[in-house]
Design a protein around this motif. Structure first.
Motif, PDB file in Angstrom:
ATOM      1  N   THR A 114       0.820  -1.210   0.000  1.00 12.24           N
ATOM      2  CA  THR A 114       0.000   0.000   0.000  1.00 12.24           C
ATOM      3  C   THR A 114       0.857   1.265   0.000  1.00 12.24           C
ATOM      4  N   ASN A 115       2.109   1.178   0.462  1.00 10.49           N
ATOM      5  CA  ASN A 115       2.990   2.346   0.468  1.00 10.49           C
ATOM      6  C   ASN A 115       3.337   2.839  -0.928  1.00 10.49           C
ATOM      7  N   VAL A 116       3.298   1.954  -1.918  1.00  5.61           N
ATOM      8  CA  VAL A 116       3.624   2.388  -3.273  1.00  5.61           C
ATOM      9  C   VAL A 116       2.552   3.352  -3.790  1.00  5.61           C
ATOM     10  N   HIS A 147       9.526  -9.391  -6.280  1.00  6.05           N
ATOM     11  CA  HIS A 147       8.174  -8.911  -5.961  1.00  6.05           C
ATOM     12  C   HIS A 147       8.000  -7.532  -6.611  1.00  6.05           C
ATOM     13  N   ILE A 148       6.914  -7.366  -7.333  1.00  3.21           N
ATOM     14  CA  ILE A 148       6.625  -6.076  -7.966  1.00  3.21           C
ATOM     15  C   ILE A 148       5.262  -5.605  -7.521  1.00  3.21           C
ATOM     16  N   ALA A 149       5.204  -4.366  -7.042  1.00  7.01           N
ATOM     17  CA  ALA A 149       3.931  -3.748  -6.627  1.00  7.01           C
ATOM     18  C   ALA A 149       3.749  -2.481  -7.457  1.00  7.01           C
ATOM     19  N   GLU A 150       2.507  -2.224  -7.822  1.00  5.90           N
ATOM     20  CA  GLU A 150       2.213  -1.060  -8.658  1.00  5.90           C
ATOM     21  C   GLU A 150       0.955  -0.368  -8.164  1.00  5.90           C
ATOM     22  N   ALA A 151       1.032   0.935  -8.029  1.00  8.17           N
ATOM     23  CA  ALA A 151      -0.137   1.702  -7.630  1.00  8.17           C
ATOM     24  C   ALA A 151      -1.145   1.743  -8.758  1.00  8.17           C
ATOM     25  N   THR A 152      -2.421   1.739  -8.418  1.00 10.89           N
ATOM     26  CA  THR A 152      -3.479   1.825  -9.434  1.00 10.89           C
ATOM     27  C   THR A 152      -4.344   3.056  -9.250  1.00 10.89           C
ATOM     28  N   SER A 153      -4.112   3.783  -8.190  1.00  9.23           N
ATOM     29  CA  SER A 153      -4.874   5.019  -7.983  1.00  9.23           C
ATOM     30  C   SER A 153      -4.082   5.969  -7.104  1.00  9.23           C
ATOM     31  N   PHE A 210       1.500   6.475 -12.132  1.00  5.59           N
ATOM     32  CA  PHE A 210       1.545   5.978 -10.764  1.00  5.59           C
ATOM     33  C   PHE A 210       2.907   5.336 -10.534  1.00  5.59           C
ATOM     34  N   ARG A 211       3.187   4.963  -9.305  1.00  9.63           N
ATOM     35  CA  ARG A 211       4.490   4.415  -8.961  1.00  9.63           C
ATOM     36  C   ARG A 211       4.502   2.894  -9.066  1.00  9.63           C
ATOM     37  N   ARG A 212       5.694   2.372  -9.338  1.00 14.35           N
ATOM     38  CA  ARG A 212       5.934   0.933  -9.385  1.00 14.35           C
ATOM     39  C   ARG A 212       7.151   0.649  -8.508  1.00 14.35           C
ATOM     40  N   ARG A 213       7.073  -0.392  -7.700  1.00 13.35           N
ATOM     41  CA  ARG A 213       8.173  -0.780  -6.814  1.00 13.35           C
ATOM     42  C   ARG A 213       8.593  -2.204  -7.155  1.00 13.35           C
ATOM     43  N   VAL A 214       9.901  -2.407  -7.325  1.00 18.00           N
ATOM     44  CA  VAL A 214      10.476  -3.719  -7.604  1.00 18.00           C
ATOM     45  C   VAL A 214      11.389  -4.085  -6.432  1.00 18.00           C
ATOM     46  N   ILE A 215      11.173  -5.248  -5.849  1.00 17.77           N
ATOM     47  CA  ILE A 215      12.009  -5.738  -4.751  1.00 17.77           C
ATOM     48  C   ILE A 215      12.644  -7.054  -5.192  1.00 17.77           C
TER      49      ILE A 215
END
Length: 188
Positions: free
Chosen positions: A28-30, A182-188, A138-143
């Motif tokens: 959720t931080n992304v 792990h990849i997280a991406e904001a959608t809003s 929006f932002r994308r985070r790759v770990i």
């Protein structure tokens, strides 16, 4: 197929380094563009020529005598890495790229010495995380959870070129329950 221009991506990413097993920021931080916790992740500073995730997959063909076409394929090898050039050749970044070592400081100076263990010693795995842009601005985070820098280290000084440190953080297996990526991406 129609082009969705909001899916186009351009812009830099911020690279962080942490210990293997470091607490990961919540997905959720992304969405709120929050930086990772300073206690677990260190911003390595400026980069040159971008930060990229590279995934090289090897599929081995299944063959039978009765047909001429490839009968199927199986994934038999996967190499993943995060590649960049660190623009800030600090002793801290040298330590990161040499997968550890000994750092010390005194009044008006700092030092670094690489680890001198035997070849049978377990290497000092770490983790890397980078935040960049994703679709719709929006932002994308790759770990990448368990890495070693496998790039040769060159510390060069040239009259007309900026000094940078090339990095290739190769991903390694974590466990059957934890994916290495792990990849997280904001959608809003």
């Amino acid at each position: 197929m129609a082009v969705t221009t909001t899916n186009l991506i351009l812009g830099p990413a911020t690279l962080y380094q942490g210990s293997f097993g470091a607490a990961e920021p919540a997905d959720t931080n992304v969405a709120i563009n929050a930086t990772p916790a300073a206690s677990a992740w260190t911003d390595v500073g400026g980069t040159m020529d971008g930060v990229k995730l590279v995934v090289d997959q090897t599929y081995t063909a299944l063959e039978v005598d009765q047909i001429v076409d490839r009968a199927g394929s199986r994934l038999t090898k996967r190499d993943m890495s995060v590649e960049t050039t660190l623009a800030e050749p600090t002793l801290e970044n040298l330590s990161t790229l040499m997968n550890g070592g000994t750092a010390a400081s005194g009044s008006g100076y700092k030092t670094f010495e690489p680890a001198s263990a035997s070849s049978a010693t377990q290497p000092n795995y770490s983790a890397v995380l980078f935040d960049g842009w994703g679709p719709s601005s929006f932002r994308r985070r790759v770990i990448v959870r368990r890495v070693l820098n496998v790039e040769s280290l060159e510390l060069g000084y040239t009259k007309d070129k900026q000094t940078g440190l090339k990095a290739k953080f190769a991903a390694h297996y974590v466990s059957s329950a934890i994916a290495p990526l792990h990849i997280a991406e904001a959608t809003s």
